[in-house]
Design a protein around this motif. Structure first.
Motif, short mmCIF file in Angstrom:
data_model
loop_
_atom_site.label_atom_id
_atom_site.label_comp_id
_atom_site.label_asym_id
_atom_site.label_seq_id
_atom_site.Cartn_x
_atom_site.Cartn_y
_atom_site.Cartn_z
N GLU A 447 0.81 -1.21 0.00
CA GLU A 447 0.00 0.00 0.00
C GLU A 447 0.85 1.27 0.00
O GLU A 447 0.34 2.33 -0.30
CB GLU A 447 -0.93 0.02 1.21
N ASP A 448 2.13 1.17 0.35
CA ASP A 448 2.99 2.35 0.42
C ASP A 448 4.09 2.24 -0.63
O ASP A 448 4.84 1.25 -0.67
CB ASP A 448 3.61 2.49 1.81
N VAL A 449 4.18 3.26 -1.48
CA VAL A 449 5.17 3.28 -2.56
C VAL A 449 5.77 4.68 -2.64
O VAL A 449 5.30 5.62 -1.99
CB VAL A 449 4.53 2.91 -3.91
N TYR A 450 6.82 4.79 -3.45
CA TYR A 450 7.42 6.11 -3.71
C TYR A 450 6.90 6.61 -5.06
O TYR A 450 7.05 5.96 -6.09
CB TYR A 450 8.94 6.01 -3.74
N CYS A 451 6.30 7.79 -5.01
CA CYS A 451 5.70 8.35 -6.24
C CYS A 451 5.44 9.83 -6.00
O CYS A 451 5.40 10.30 -4.85
CB CYS A 451 4.41 7.62 -6.58
N ASP A 452 5.26 10.58 -7.06
CA ASP A 452 4.81 11.98 -6.95
C ASP A 452 3.29 11.96 -6.82
O ASP A 452 2.56 11.79 -7.79
CB ASP A 452 5.23 12.77 -8.21
N GLY A 453 2.82 12.12 -5.59
CA GLY A 453 1.39 11.99 -5.32
C GLY A 453 0.55 13.03 -6.04
O GLY A 453 -0.55 12.73 -6.51
N VAL A 454 1.06 14.27 -6.13
CA VAL A 454 0.29 15.33 -6.80
C VAL A 454 0.11 15.00 -8.28
O VAL A 454 -0.98 15.13 -8.84
CB VAL A 454 0.99 16.70 -6.62
N ARG A 455 1.19 14.55 -8.93
CA ARG A 455 1.10 14.22 -10.36
C ARG A 455 0.20 13.01 -10.58
O ARG A 455 -0.58 12.97 -11.54
CB ARG A 455 2.49 13.91 -10.91
N LEU A 456 0.30 11.99 -9.70
CA LEU A 456 -0.56 10.82 -9.84
C LEU A 456 -2.01 11.22 -9.67
O LEU A 456 -2.89 10.78 -10.44
CB LEU A 456 -0.16 9.76 -8.82
#
Length: 856
Positions: A447-456
């Motif tokens: 459930e937890d990953v590294y990503c640009d949350g705003v862009r996703l």
């Protein structure tokens, strides 16, 4: 009122009318006179861009063919005797495979020998061979004995020729039709077509409507212009070609005005002549002129009526009434201007989270006595606010996006929170259009990953917003998330996001252009829907930057499905052991996929889960278990089911079986409006879709005596920071009040410095080790945060290395780098996120606690 005053008023009214009409007429006449120039300028810009694209395609075509020949020469060795002949045989075989119809060898003196193909006559032979001798990429035109026109390309090559000498270059020829095919020079859907000409005007490639041998002859024979003679136009064209410059003209051939653009082609002495019918631009602008004139006349009429009305009103009202009316008019004008400015600057992406914020705020204010509901509203306001902040950051960073320098802020995020946030944002639109909406979660273990949350978020909200806009009322929209192992390695996970709707769908032709900027399908239903045509292009750009892919499958009238695939790094964090007692749980939902996924998750956590697809069978199963004395211990009911709804099923369950077995209602929608009715029906609580593992665990663990709050660690984190002394440099009183309130809740002791100079002075006057850290604003009077940090680092004190953390609204990447470069330890962006503040303070203050203690 006297006659003189009345005469002055009538004269003033007439002068005002004449002035207004005169100004409108002058503006209209001026704009009409500028239309021709505007059309020419727009045509020149458009044709310049089209020519640039064609030149780029031409360069790519030549580069690829030259690379083929260089590769061919590179893998065949020059030699004498049999070895040399074998090399030439290999060259000829490969060249035929590349569709070349002529191949020859040329020595330093320009003598050529054909390896295969008809003998040719090279046009501008000297320039072509001189370019080859200088190792330049050069193309030339040639004519075979059969009359076929060829384009020649040459590369340096040393082979044995038939006369015993050594070649200097290998020259290959392609039919000119390859150029026509690859560059699509003929008239197409864009109404733009092109010719290739030499400097003397003779055609190399011509469009189907050109029958002359020379373009210059065509201009002299048919060219017409209202301001120039054909001879003058031709002289201007020849002068531009001689100077190697671009040139644009408008001329009439066969009664049709055409915007024509001349541009030199690379690797040759040729010129590209691009032609577009003038009417393509002229007709809409002329139509606009007609509308402008009509609007001007209407405006004049309106102004006349308003002025006459105000004039007669003046005689009927007192000065006090006129003053009141004037004041009311000013207020109305001001309100209208504010409203117009506000609406003109709003976008769909900003209105969506604002709708959630305003709505949740109103609900919270109406339910101040219900702490649970207020808490729920505040959580949703927080999620929407974060998304809105992300959009604002996107707007501020737009110049970088447009220049192709999109930067991603890869940080740890929770997929559950991402999906919850998106669901909360789009729900008001779904509800407004009376659409069906559901979320499916399948095989989500990480459930937890590294990503640009705003862009996703931006990508998914773009897709869902389009699905909502183009799906009629009563339609269905799905959001699905599935995981699988990633080919990038064990530390990554592959995510599949699906957004599916039952909307109007798209044609196959439009799907090919869907991800291009400003593209919208040309149909009545789409034209009535708001949109700039940028959403899909931006989404594609973001997904590409994340090294993912986005696909679409759609048919007109049958809906659309978007599929986003991303490989993201797993966030290696400590996760509590989510275990449940071996409860017997019944899941009731009309969607089989949801039932199977939820049952699988519950079994993985240790529960005994069964499922069924409707309320009737659920009641039957529960009654059988009750008669056997083996009741279910928890029941999960979908709220919106065909046949017996979730509320009806819960009510009949209580009537037929009774008991205190917990019944939890599952829904992807807000349940506030049905909560009281659900409680009366016997519902014990609610579970929000999508059903992540953590969602189910936190919803059910209450019934085994464990509250979710007890499993998290904010209290422990605050205890670890309690008592730490922080010097906060902040010049803004409101920002200070907010920071003081939030940080004091953590048990921190906060001392304020009104600017950077005060901050430095307080630090220097304090005993070493008095402060555990400094939170530094950047933009302050007298001394900014950068200067203050440098002064503190330069102090001759044992604690000059005290943690200094920027807390500022300067949020760009270069701002963060500048903070670190001047000696700060970290950077926190305003508006502050208290979780990030805790994490950052722990990282820098608690990790250096031993050092601080020794200093004291």
């Amino acid at each position: 009122m006297g006659k003189r005053a009345l005469r002055i008023l009538w004269t003033s009214l007439a002068c005002a009318l004449i002035l207004c009409i005169g100004v409108f007429v002058w503006i209209t006449a001026y704009m009409v006179s500028q239309s021709g120039e505007t059309i020419h300028e727009v045509g020149t810009i458009y044709m310049s861009q089209m020519s640039t694209q064609l030149k780029l395609q031409f360069s790519l075509f030549i580069d690829s063919r030259v690379a083929q020949m260089e590769e061919l020469v590179g893998r065949t060795a020059a030699g004498d005797g049999d070895a040399g002949r074998q090399s030439l045989d290999e060259v000829k075989a490969s060249a035929r495979g590349y569709d070349y119809t002529y191949l020859g060898l040329y020595d330093e003196d320009g003598n050529g020998t054909a390896l295969f193909g008809e003998d040719i006559e090279i046009i501008d032979e000297d320039a072509f061979l001189d370019g080859l001798r200088r190792d330049e990429k050069k193309v030339a035109a040639a004519k075979a004995q059969s009359g076929e026109e060829l384009i020649l390309l040459g590369v340096p090559a040393v082979y044995q020729m038939e006369d015993g000498g050594r070649s200097a270059a290998l020259v290959a020829g392609l039919p000119m039709k390859h150029i026509e095919k690859n560059l699509s020079l003929d008239i197409g859907e864009t109404l733009v077509y092109s010719h290739f000409i030499r400097k003397d005007g003779t055609f190399i490639l011509r469009n189907a409507d050109a029958t002359e041998d020379s373009y210059f002859e065509r201009v002299l024979s048919y060219g017409q212009s209202p301001n120039q003679t054909p001879q003058k136009m031709l002289r201007d064209i020849e002068r531009a070609i001689a100077n190697g410059a671009d040139h644009s003209i408008v001329l009439t051939i066969h009664g049709e005005k055409r915007s024509t653009y001349f541009s030199p082609l690379p690797y040759s002495d040729w010129y590209l002549v691009s032609v577009m019918p003038y009417g393509t631009l002229e007709e809409p602008i002329m139509a606009l002129n007609g509308k402008r004139i009509a609007t001007t006349l209407a405006g004049c009429g309106v102004i006349t009526i308003v002025l006459l009305f105000l004039f007669f009103l003046y005689f009927r009202m007192s000065q006090q009434q006129m003053a009141a009316l004037d004041e009311a008019r000013k207020k109305a004008d001001s309100a209208n201007r504010s409203k117009s400015e506000f609406l003109s600057n709003m976008s769909h992406d900003i209105r969506t989270p604002m709708n959630a914020i305003v709505g949740m705020t109103s609900i919270a204010k109406s339910n101040l006595d219900d702490a649970g509901r207020v808490q729920n509203c505040l959580q949703k306001i927080e999620l929407s606010s974060k998304h809105l902040l992300g959009l604002i950051n996107d707007v501020l960073d737009m110049s970088k996006i447009e220049s192709g320098k999109l930067t991603l802020n890869m940080d740890r995020l929770s997929l559950r929170e991402v999906v919850d946030s998106i669901v909360n944002i789009v729900q008001p639109q779904i509800k407004e259009k009376h659409q069906q909406f559901d979320v499916f979660i399948q095989d989500v273990d990480v459930e937890d990953v590294y990503c640009d949350g705003v862009r996703l978020n931006q990508v998914l909200i773009n897709l869902l917003s389009n699905a909502i806009k183009f799906t009629p009322a009563g339609g269905t929209i799905y959001l699905s998330l599935r995981q699988e192992p990633s080919p990038a390695g064990e530390s990554f996970v592959r995510l599949h996001f699906y957004v599916k709707d039952t909307g109007i769908g798209m044609s196959k032709a439009f799907q090919e252009r869907l991800f291009e900027a400003f593209e919208r399908e040309n149909c009545e239903r789409v034209n009535k829907t708001e949109g700039t045509g940028l959403g899909m292009a931006i989404s594609k750009y973001i997904v590409d930057a994340m090294q993912g892919r986005i696909e679409v499958h759609s048919e007109p009238g049958a809906g659309s499905e978007f599929h986003v695939t991303l490989d993201l790094e797993k966030a290696l964090i400590q996760v509590e052991d989510m275990r449940l007692p071996p409860w017997k749980i019944l899941i009731v939902d009309d969607d089989k996929q949801i039932c199977e996924d939820a049952a699988s998750i519950l079994r993985e956590m240790g529960a005994d889960a069964q499922w069924t697809l409707d309320g009737e069978s659920a009641l039957t199963m529960a009654q059988e278990r009750h008669r056997a004395g083996d009741d279910y211990e928890i029941i999960l009911l979908d709220w919106n089911m065909p046949g017996l709804s979730g509320l009806e099923t819960a009510l009949q369950f209580r009537q037929q079986i009774g008991g205190t077995i917990p019944i939890l209602l599952i829904s992807a929608y807000e349940w506030n409006h049905i909560e009281q009715e659900a409680r009366r029906a016997g519902v014990s609580g609610f579970v929000a879709k999508p059903l992540f593992k953590s969602t189910l665990f936190y919803a059910l663990n209450h019934y085994m005596g464990i509250a979710p709050e007890e499993m998290s660690s904010p209290e422990k984190e605050m205890q670890m920071l309690s008592g730490k002394r922080i010097l906060l440099a902040e010049d803004n009183d409101l920002n200070w009040e907010i920071a003081d309130a939030l940080l004091t809740q953590l048990g921190l002791v906060i001392e304020r410095a009104e600017n950077g100079r005060v901050c430095v002075e307080k630090f220097r006057r304090s005993e070493p080790g008095s402060y555990d850290g400094i939170l530094m604003d950047i933009r302050m009077p007298e001394m900014d945060g950068y200067e203050a940090t440098k002064a503190i680092r330069a102090a001759s004190r044992p604690d000059a290395d005290i943690p200094i953390i920027a807390m500022t609204a300067d949020a760009f990447t270069e701002d963060i780098q500048r903070c670190l470069a001047c000696g700060m330890n970290d950077h926190i962006t305003k508006p502050i996120d208290i979780a990030i503040v805790i994490q950052t303070l722990q990282k820098h203050i608690l990790s250096g606690e031993d050092h601080s203690s020794s200093s004291k």
